[in-house]
Design a protein around this motif. Structure first.
Motif, short mmCIF file in Angstrom:
data_model
loop_
_atom_site.label_atom_id
_atom_site.label_comp_id
_atom_site.label_asym_id
_atom_site.label_seq_id
_atom_site.Cartn_x
_atom_site.Cartn_y
_atom_site.Cartn_z
N ALA A 120 0.82 -1.21 0.00
CA ALA A 120 0.00 0.00 0.00
C ALA A 120 0.85 1.26 0.00
O ALA A 120 0.44 2.29 -0.56
N LEU A 121 2.02 1.20 0.59
CA LEU A 121 2.90 2.38 0.64
C LEU A 121 3.67 2.60 -0.65
O LEU A 121 4.21 3.69 -0.86
N HIS A 122 3.74 1.58 -1.50
CA HIS A 122 4.58 1.67 -2.69
C HIS A 122 3.77 1.57 -3.98
O HIS A 122 4.24 1.03 -4.99
N GLY A 123 2.55 2.09 -3.95
CA GLY A 123 1.79 2.24 -5.18
C GLY A 123 1.13 0.99 -5.72
O GLY A 123 0.74 0.95 -6.89
N MET A 124 1.01 -0.05 -4.89
CA MET A 124 0.35 -1.28 -5.30
C MET A 124 -0.75 -1.61 -4.30
O MET A 124 -0.65 -1.26 -3.13
N THR A 125 -1.76 -2.33 -4.74
CA THR A 125 -2.66 -2.93 -3.77
C THR A 125 -2.05 -4.26 -3.34
O THR A 125 -1.31 -4.89 -4.11
N PRO A 126 -2.32 -4.69 -2.11
CA PRO A 126 -1.84 -6.02 -1.72
C PRO A 126 -2.32 -7.11 -2.67
O PRO A 126 -1.57 -8.04 -2.97
N ALA A 127 -3.55 -6.98 -3.17
CA ALA A 127 -4.08 -7.99 -4.09
C ALA A 127 -3.23 -8.09 -5.35
O ALA A 127 -2.96 -9.19 -5.86
N GLU A 128 -2.79 -6.94 -5.87
CA GLU A 128 -1.94 -6.93 -7.06
C GLU A 128 -0.62 -7.64 -6.78
O GLU A 128 -0.14 -8.46 -7.59
N ALA A 129 0.01 -7.33 -5.64
CA ALA A 129 1.28 -7.95 -5.29
C ALA A 129 1.12 -9.45 -5.09
O ALA A 129 1.96 -10.24 -5.52
N ILE A 130 0.03 -9.86 -4.46
CA ILE A 130 -0.22 -11.28 -4.23
C ILE A 130 -0.35 -12.02 -5.56
O ILE A 130 0.21 -13.11 -5.74
N ARG A 131 -1.06 -11.43 -6.50
CA ARG A 131 -1.23 -12.11 -7.80
C ARG A 131 0.09 -12.19 -8.56
O ARG A 131 0.33 -13.17 -9.28
N LEU A 132 0.95 -11.19 -8.41
CA LEU A 132 2.27 -11.27 -9.03
C LEU A 132 3.09 -12.42 -8.41
O LEU A 132 3.77 -13.17 -9.12
N MET A 133 3.02 -12.55 -7.10
CA MET A 133 3.76 -13.62 -6.42
C MET A 133 3.18 -14.99 -6.76
O MET A 133 3.91 -15.97 -6.93
N GLY A 134 1.86 -15.07 -6.85
CA GLY A 134 1.20 -16.30 -7.26
C GLY A 134 1.57 -17.51 -6.42
O GLY A 134 1.56 -17.46 -5.19
N HIS A 135 1.93 -18.60 -7.09
CA HIS A 135 2.27 -19.85 -6.41
C HIS A 135 3.54 -19.73 -5.58
O HIS A 135 3.83 -20.60 -4.76
N ARG A 136 4.29 -18.67 -5.78
CA ARG A 136 5.55 -18.47 -5.05
C ARG A 136 5.30 -17.95 -3.63
O ARG A 136 6.24 -17.86 -2.82
N LEU A 137 4.06 -17.55 -3.32
CA LEU A 137 3.76 -16.95 -2.02
C LEU A 137 3.93 -17.98 -0.91
O LEU A 137 3.26 -19.02 -0.90
N ALA A 138 4.83 -17.68 0.03
CA ALA A 138 5.16 -18.63 1.09
C ALA A 138 4.64 -18.21 2.45
O ALA A 138 4.46 -19.06 3.33
N THR A 139 4.42 -16.91 2.66
CA THR A 139 3.92 -16.44 3.95
C THR A 139 3.41 -15.02 3.81
O THR A 139 3.47 -14.43 2.72
N THR A 140 2.88 -14.49 4.90
CA THR A 140 2.27 -13.16 4.87
C THR A 140 2.73 -12.31 6.05
O THR A 140 3.08 -12.84 7.12
N HIS A 141 2.71 -11.00 5.85
CA HIS A 141 2.73 -10.01 6.91
C HIS A 141 1.48 -9.17 6.72
O HIS A 141 1.45 -8.25 5.92
N MET A 142 0.42 -9.54 7.42
CA MET A 142 -0.85 -8.85 7.31
C MET A 142 -0.85 -7.66 8.26
O MET A 142 -0.83 -7.83 9.49
N GLN A 143 -0.85 -6.46 7.69
CA GLN A 143 -0.86 -5.24 8.50
C GLN A 143 -1.52 -4.15 7.69
O GLN A 143 -1.63 -4.24 6.46
N ASP A 144 -1.97 -3.10 8.36
CA ASP A 144 -2.76 -2.05 7.72
C ASP A 144 -2.10 -0.69 7.93
O ASP A 144 -1.25 -0.52 8.81
N ASN A 145 -2.48 0.24 7.09
CA ASN A 145 -2.06 1.64 7.24
C ASN A 145 -3.00 2.52 6.44
O ASN A 145 -3.99 2.05 5.87
N PHE A 146 -2.68 3.82 6.40
CA PHE A 146 -3.49 4.78 5.66
C PHE A 146 -2.78 5.28 4.39
O PHE A 146 -3.11 6.32 3.85
N GLY A 147 -1.78 4.50 3.95
CA GLY A 147 -1.08 4.82 2.73
C GLY A 147 -0.04 5.91 2.86
O GLY A 147 0.49 6.38 1.85
N LYS A 148 0.31 6.28 4.09
CA LYS A 148 1.27 7.37 4.29
C LYS A 148 2.54 6.94 5.03
O LYS A 148 3.60 7.47 4.79
N ARG A 149 2.41 5.99 5.95
CA ARG A 149 3.57 5.50 6.70
C ARG A 149 3.31 4.06 7.11
O ARG A 149 2.18 3.57 7.05
#
Length: 234
Positions: free
Chosen positions: A144-173
């Motif tokens: 979210a801080l680097h111009g992507m939605t998490p969903a977009e990044a997840i789809r790029l990673m695809g089957h390579r996704l091994a784990t998550t860091h689920m956290q939230d922000n307001f897009g600023k820090r």
């Protein structure tokens, strides 16, 4: 973590712990019925070939600690650098480290820490190496801080996704808020995780907050547990 209803944990900043303490913590998890899922190494993957010789012993030490903790995944950041030299450094490092990780049953998960072009570079490099013990970690807040939605990044990673860091922000820090407390679209994030058939734990990362937002560990952890269980119940 266990009292709040979560059934797994990540060890962050674990390198300062003595080996015998790392082993004891594995036993503590067993006593609590808690899965020691992941460990976050703060030794970055080098971005320059000249850094590889110095980084590898430290990375192997991190891996040994992760094995004593009994985790399945070790999360890594990747240092930046000039593309050709960076690709060479990543190749040298991962070809050395990945077999050792595979031997102890650990997957190396590279975290997204920069914009889309950086993630695409890392995915291309990992694909070219074709090492079974190397994948990715989606940090939803970083996306979210680097111009992507998490969903977009997840789809790029695809089957390579091994784990998550689920956290939230307001897009600023990098607030490291419990999921649901910021502006990330969690329905879309959930749908992407289901689409790529992610099979690992939904690990939250709500420590390391900015100084102005000191966490309330029990309240934040309970909020994360309650939100994610509601999110994934359907």
């Amino acid at each position: 973590v266990r009292a709040c209803g979560l059934d797994g944990c990540e060890f962050s900043h674990f390198q300062h712990l003595a080996p015998e303490v790392q082993t004891v913590l594995n036993g503590v998890c067993a006593d609590l019925g808690l899965t020691p899922w992941s460990a976050h190494s703060w030794v970055p993957l080098p971005g320059n070939p000249a850094q590889v010789a110095e980084a590898l012993p430290k990375l192997h030490d991190s891996l040994a600690g992760a094995a004593r903790l009994g985790v399945s995944v070790m999360v890594l950041h990747a240092a930046g650098g000039e593309p050709i030299g960076r690709r060479e450094a990543l190749g040298q490092t991962l070809r050395d480290l990945a077999p050792a990780a595979e031997k102890v049953g650990i997957t190396l998960a590279i975290e997204n820490c920069a914009p889309r072009a950086d993630l695409e570079f890392l995915i291309e490099t990992v694909d070219s190496l074709a090492l079974p013990a190397v994948g990715f970690n989606i940090d939803t807040g970083h996306a979210a801080l680097h111009g992507m939605t998490p969903a977009e990044a997840i789809r790029l990673m695809g089957h390579r996704l091994a784990t998550t860091h689920m956290q939230d922000n307001f897009g600023k820090r990098d607030d490291h808020l419990p999921p649901g407390k910021g502006t990330i679209d969690w329905i879309a994030t959930r749908d992407a995780l289901l689409e790529v058939e992610y099979q690992g734990m939904f690990m939250v990362e709500i420590s390391d907050c900015p100084p102005e937002r000191e966490p309330d560990a029990m309240v934040d952890t309970q909020a994360a547990n309650d939100f994610l269980r509601e999110l994934f119940k359907s």
